[in-house]
Design a protein around this motif. Structure first.
Motif, PDB file in Angstrom:
ATOM      1  N   ALA A  38     -16.794  -1.710   1.552  1.00 18.04           N
ATOM      2  CA  ALA A  38     -17.590  -1.826   2.789  1.00 18.04           C
ATOM      3  C   ALA A  38     -17.552  -3.262   3.305  1.00 18.04           C
ATOM      4  CB  ALA A  38     -19.031  -1.385   2.525  1.00 18.04           C
ATOM      5  N   GLN A  39     -17.636  -4.191   2.371  1.00 20.39           N
ATOM      6  CA  GLN A  39     -17.664  -5.600   2.728  1.00 20.39           C
ATOM      7  C   GLN A  39     -16.300  -6.077   3.227  1.00 20.39           C
ATOM      8  OE1 GLN A  39     -19.508  -7.573  -0.575  1.00 20.39           O
ATOM      9  NE2 GLN A  39     -19.186  -9.606   0.318  1.00 20.39           N
ATOM     10  N   TYR A  40     -15.269  -5.842   2.443  1.00 13.93           N
ATOM     11  CA  TYR A  40     -13.978  -6.454   2.742  1.00 13.93           C
ATOM     12  C   TYR A  40     -13.106  -5.647   3.697  1.00 13.93           C
ATOM     13  CZ  TYR A  40     -15.153  -9.990  -0.623  1.00 13.93           C
ATOM     14  OH  TYR A  40     -15.784 -11.027  -1.259  1.00 13.93           O
ATOM     15  N   VAL A  41     -13.245  -4.353   3.711  1.00 17.17           N
ATOM     16  CA  VAL A  41     -12.397  -3.546   4.610  1.00 17.17           C
ATOM     17  C   VAL A  41     -13.163  -3.101   5.856  1.00 17.17           C
ATOM     18  CG1 VAL A  41     -10.760  -1.642   4.788  1.00 17.17           C
ATOM     19  CG2 VAL A  41     -11.103  -2.769   2.579  1.00 17.17           C
ATOM     20  N   LEU A  42     -14.395  -2.635   5.667  1.00 16.74           N
ATOM     21  CA  LEU A  42     -15.158  -2.186   6.833  1.00 16.74           C
ATOM     22  C   LEU A  42     -15.878  -3.347   7.526  1.00 16.74           C
ATOM     23  CD1 LEU A  42     -16.769   1.142   5.457  1.00 16.74           C
ATOM     24  CD2 LEU A  42     -14.578   0.854   6.625  1.00 16.74           C
ATOM     25  N   GLY A  43     -15.925  -4.495   6.840  1.00 17.79           N
ATOM     26  CA  GLY A  43     -16.536  -5.670   7.470  1.00 17.79           C
ATOM     27  C   GLY A  43     -18.046  -5.599   7.574  1.00 17.79           C
ATOM     28  N   ILE A  44     -18.681  -4.890   6.638  1.00 23.93           N
ATOM     29  CA  ILE A  44     -20.143  -4.793   6.657  1.00 23.93           C
ATOM     30  C   ILE A  44     -20.717  -5.883   5.751  1.00 23.93           C
ATOM     31  CG2 ILE A  44     -22.137  -3.336   6.079  1.00 23.93           C
ATOM     32  CD1 ILE A  44     -20.261  -0.895   6.568  1.00 23.93           C
ATOM     33  N   ASP A  45     -21.567  -6.698   6.323  1.00 25.78           N
ATOM     34  CA  ASP A  45     -22.167  -7.794   5.573  1.00 25.78           C
ATOM     35  C   ASP A  45     -23.301  -7.246   4.695  1.00 25.78           C
ATOM     36  OD1 ASP A  45     -22.478 -10.544   4.967  1.00 25.78           O
ATOM     37  OD2 ASP A  45     -24.251 -10.598   6.269  1.00 25.78           O
ATOM     38  N   ALA A  94      -4.604  -3.668   2.532  1.00 23.95           N
ATOM     39  CA  ALA A  94      -3.705  -4.698   2.000  1.00 23.95           C
ATOM     40  C   ALA A  94      -4.102  -6.070   2.538  1.00 23.95           C
ATOM     41  CB  ALA A  94      -2.266  -4.354   2.360  1.00 23.95           C
ATOM     42  N   LYS A  95      -4.357  -6.117   3.856  1.00 25.32           N
ATOM     43  CA  LYS A  95      -4.697  -7.390   4.489  1.00 25.32           C
ATOM     44  C   LYS A  95      -6.002  -7.970   3.937  1.00 25.32           C
ATOM     45  CE  LYS A  95      -6.065  -8.201   8.824  1.00 25.32           C
ATOM     46  NZ  LYS A  95      -6.154  -8.241  10.303  1.00 25.32           N
ATOM     47  N   SER A  96      -6.941  -7.078   3.623  1.00 24.94           N
ATOM     48  CA  SER A  96      -8.262  -7.537   3.173  1.00 24.94           C
ATOM     49  C   SER A  96      -8.239  -8.096   1.750  1.00 24.94           C
ATOM     50  CB  SER A  96      -9.251  -6.375   3.217  1.00 24.94           C
ATOM     51  OG  SER A  96      -8.984  -5.472   2.155  1.00 24.94           O
ATOM     52  N   GLY A  97      -7.199  -7.746   1.004  1.00 29.39           N
ATOM     53  CA  GLY A  97      -7.169  -8.181  -0.389  1.00 29.39           C
ATOM     54  C   GLY A  97      -8.202  -7.477  -1.256  1.00 29.39           C
ATOM     55  N   ILE A  98      -8.591  -6.253  -0.846  1.00 26.47           N
ATOM     56  CA  ILE A  98      -9.649  -5.518  -1.556  1.00 26.47           C
ATOM     57  C   ILE A  98      -9.323  -5.321  -3.040  1.00 26.47           C
ATOM     58  CG2 ILE A  98      -8.697  -3.341  -0.607  1.00 26.47           C
ATOM     59  CD1 ILE A  98     -12.356  -3.829  -1.581  1.00 26.47           C
ATOM     60  N   ALA A  99      -8.065  -5.010  -3.363  1.00 21.73           N
ATOM     61  CA  ALA A  99      -7.716  -4.770  -4.775  1.00 21.73           C
ATOM     62  C   ALA A  99      -7.993  -6.017  -5.611  1.00 21.73           C
ATOM     63  CB  ALA A  99      -6.256  -4.342  -4.897  1.00 21.73           C
ATOM     64  N   ASP A 100      -7.694  -7.197  -5.077  1.00 24.25           N
ATOM     65  CA  ASP A 100      -7.969  -8.444  -5.808  1.00 24.25           C
ATOM     66  C   ASP A 100      -9.466  -8.698  -5.935  1.00 24.25           C
ATOM     67  OD1 ASP A 100      -5.336  -9.056  -6.349  1.00 24.25           O
ATOM     68  OD2 ASP A 100      -5.050 -10.150  -4.456  1.00 24.25           O
ATOM     69  N   LEU A 113      -1.982   5.047   7.655  1.00 23.13           N
ATOM     70  CA  LEU A 113      -1.139   3.851   7.513  1.00 23.13           C
ATOM     71  C   LEU A 113      -1.865   2.594   7.992  1.00 23.13           C
ATOM     72  CD1 LEU A 113       2.253   5.443   8.603  1.00 23.13           C
ATOM     73  CD2 LEU A 113       1.796   4.372   6.376  1.00 23.13           C
ATOM     74  N   LEU A 114      -2.591   2.724   9.091  1.00 22.98           N
ATOM     75  CA  LEU A 114      -3.344   1.567   9.585  1.00 22.98           C
ATOM     76  C   LEU A 114      -4.437   1.167   8.585  1.00 22.98           C
ATOM     77  CD1 LEU A 114      -3.752   2.509  13.370  1.00 22.98           C
ATOM     78  CD2 LEU A 114      -2.022   1.033  12.320  1.00 22.98           C
ATOM     79  N   GLN A 115      -5.013   2.186   7.952  1.00 23.26           N
ATOM     80  CA  GLN A 115      -6.021   1.939   6.911  1.00 23.26           C
ATOM     81  C   GLN A 115      -5.371   1.233   5.715  1.00 23.26           C
ATOM     82  OE1 GLN A 115      -7.593   5.645   5.543  1.00 23.26           O
ATOM     83  NE2 GLN A 115      -9.079   4.720   4.131  1.00 23.26           N
ATOM     84  N   GLY A 116      -4.173   1.663   5.337  1.00 25.76           N
ATOM     85  CA  GLY A 116      -3.438   1.007   4.245  1.00 25.76           C
ATOM     86  C   GLY A 116      -3.175  -0.450   4.571  1.00 25.76           C
ATOM     87  N   TYR A 117      -2.828  -0.688   5.828  1.00 27.90           N
ATOM     88  CA  TYR A 117      -2.585  -2.068   6.280  1.00 27.90           C
ATOM     89  C   TYR A 117      -3.874  -2.896   6.168  1.00 27.90           C
ATOM     90  CZ  TYR A 117      -2.129  -5.921   9.587  1.00 27.90           C
ATOM     91  OH  TYR A 117      -2.160  -7.162  10.166  1.00 27.90           O
ATOM     92  N   ALA A 155       0.867  -1.179   0.000  1.00 27.13           N
ATOM     93  CA  ALA A 155       0.000   0.000   0.000  1.00 27.13           C
ATOM     94  C   ALA A 155       0.898   1.222   0.000  1.00 27.13           C
ATOM     95  CB  ALA A 155      -0.914  -0.001   1.223  1.00 27.13           C
ATOM     96  N   PHE A 156       0.382   2.322  -0.575  1.00 29.91           N
ATOM     97  CA  PHE A 156       1.138   3.574  -0.593  1.00 29.91           C
ATOM     98  C   PHE A 156       0.219   4.700  -0.135  1.00 29.91           C
ATOM     99  CE2 PHE A 156       2.728   7.268  -3.322  1.00 29.91           C
ATOM    100  CZ  PHE A 156       3.658   7.666  -2.370  1.00 29.91           C
TER     101      PHE A 156
END
Lengths: 313, 313
Positions: free
Chosen positions: A166-173, A299-305, A292-296, A98-99
């Motif tokens: 919202a789904q993958y980063v914010l965790g909203i179903d 990245a962890k969520s794999g949102i771009a993929d 930076l924590l948001q970038g982490y 992430a940048f």
């Protein structure tokens, strides 16, 4: 995992950037490493001031700076060793996941478009931001400024991009997607919002709940609020000004305190092949840390993929 | 001078309308007479409850009501003895000098367009609203919903209409006109705002100060804020929701209390041949009273004639 930060970006850089990076490193506790990109002479002494707390941080030299007032495309092209250009190169090469930068917003967009590039199938990436919800948590608002003018198909895609975030980063179903409009009825609005409504309504990837209005920004009608970049920008800056006025009047409240951009971090650019976040020009160390924590998290969520998968058909 | 009120308009009509009219009559102390238009059977007993306080009020019978959910144009045409149609007829005939209603907004616009009609030279009338200023007083925001889509020339005219209102009704000398945009620089925004900027810049009737942003709504950069009806509607409803949240949290402050629509009265339709004001559907007696006082101020100021003079060339 490595998260890169433009150490030279923002009104209070490099001091605020370095302080924020040290804060973030402490919170990440080894889960990710932070790469500070910037002029070695300026950044190294600031890192040293932090002593052992800065031990895990990596310094990636970049000799040039794109200033806030510079023409984004021209500066990006001419300053290939600027912290922003180096950051995008590392992102594109997979050296970082992430940048983040609180620097020149236009240059950050230029890098996103020409270096890491839009995801195949995405017409135009959008800049997203977050609105606090009265019931807790945040909703996502997009676009907030990358595209002043939008075609209906772009608004439809913003609905998909925001829904995935919202789904993958914010965790909203099953996030609820709403279209910002001047009335709830289907036929309301401009030619563009009317057409976008019809597209969003039949889009199988999202849970579209219809039009929402300016008064629904903070309630739980929609988790994802879709609008053109002109409208989103006005709404976002108005919300910031409400926070500023309340802060000046020392009217504090847990809900309104979440309007503070520092708590939010930054604005992700959605619809590009990698994770890039734009911070507020006046970012403090706290804001940098949260970006930076948001970038982490991104990245962890794999949102771009996830975005690539959705749009690849 | 006579000011007419739709006694049947609004969620709490006719009770709130009658109570608000009695309040306004007390404040006007004879400077203007109030004409209540509505069903005699419903309104007369409410007037009688007020005893002597309602003595000066005139009751003008109208047998029909245009309900909130009705199709505006159809209802207006079919219900020629509705309180809204009768009100516009009296306004057009010069029997009253202003007409106020908290009823069906669409029907109020239909009446404005087809009964009293746009001023010659005005492309499209606009609905205006008011934003409290941190430095005191109010600014005027238009359009807030009559025209979701606007041509640059319409935005230019909104600048003129708002400027005249600010000058003649709000008493602001040389009002500063700002164009709502996503950045201060001249070239920012949509094709429409870019073109509108160029027109506003050379318009000799106004004092154009350039683009303003969402964060400038409450500061003293602009007294008149020009935008399309879609954007203005989002901004207005968002401001109302901020007030609602603050009120619910019992966070009171003289500035934020001015966000309360009750204190503002109603939204004038500018660019028509007479004075018409649309009130909020949930209008309380206080809101009705302030709408009537605003109607009186508009009539007294001669704003409609000022607009006709400006656009007659």
């Amino acid at each position: 995992m490595k998260i890169a930060l433009d150490a030279m970006g923002g009104d209070f850089a490099p001091q605020a950037a370095v302080d924020g990076a040290v804060l973030a490193a402490q919170k990440l506790a080894g889960a990710a490493q932070i790469v500070l990109i910037g002029q070695e002479d300026a950044v190294r002494p600031l890192l040293q001031q932090h002593g052992a707390a800065a031990d895990g941080l990596i310094l990636q030299p970049a000799s040039q700076i794109i200033e806030m007032g510079e023409h984004p495309a021209k500066a990006y092209q001419q300053k290939q060793d600027s912290s922003i250009a180096v950051g995008y190169r590392m992102l594109h090469n997979g050296e970082v996941e992430a940048f983040c930068s609180a620097g020149n917003t236009g240059a950050m967009l230029v890098g996103a478009m020409f270096s890491v590039k839009p995801v195949s199938g995405v017409m135009r990436p959008a800049i997203a931001n977050f609105v606090p919800k009265l019931a807790g948590g945040f909703g996502i608002l997009l676009d907030v400024g990358a595209n002043a003018e939008c075609k209906p198909e772009m608004l439809e895609q913003f609905g998909e991009l925001g829904s995935l975030y919202a789904q993958y980063v914010l965790g909203i179903d099953k996030p609820k997607v709403g279209l910002m409009n001047l009335g709830e009825e289907e036929g309301k609005g401009t030619v563009v919002t009317q057409a976008a409504h019809q597209l969003l309504k039949v889009n199988p990837h999202i849970h579209f709940i219809g039009n929402i209005e300016g008064r629904d920004l903070f309630n739980d009608k929609a988790d994802v609020i879709v609008c053109d970049g002109y409208t989103g920008n006005v709404v976002l800056k108005m919300a910031e000004s409400v926070y500023d006025v309340l802060a000046e009047k020392q009217m504090h409240d847990p809900f309104f305190d979440k309007f503070n951009y520092e708590a939010i971090g930054g604005s992700p650019i959605l619809g590009i092949n990698d994770n890039a976040i734009i911070g507020h020009g006046v970012s403090t160390p706290e804001a940098i840390c949260n970006m930076l924590l948001q970038g982490y998290q991104m990245a962890k969520s794999g949102i771009a993929d996830q975005i690539k998968d959705t749009f690849k058909s």
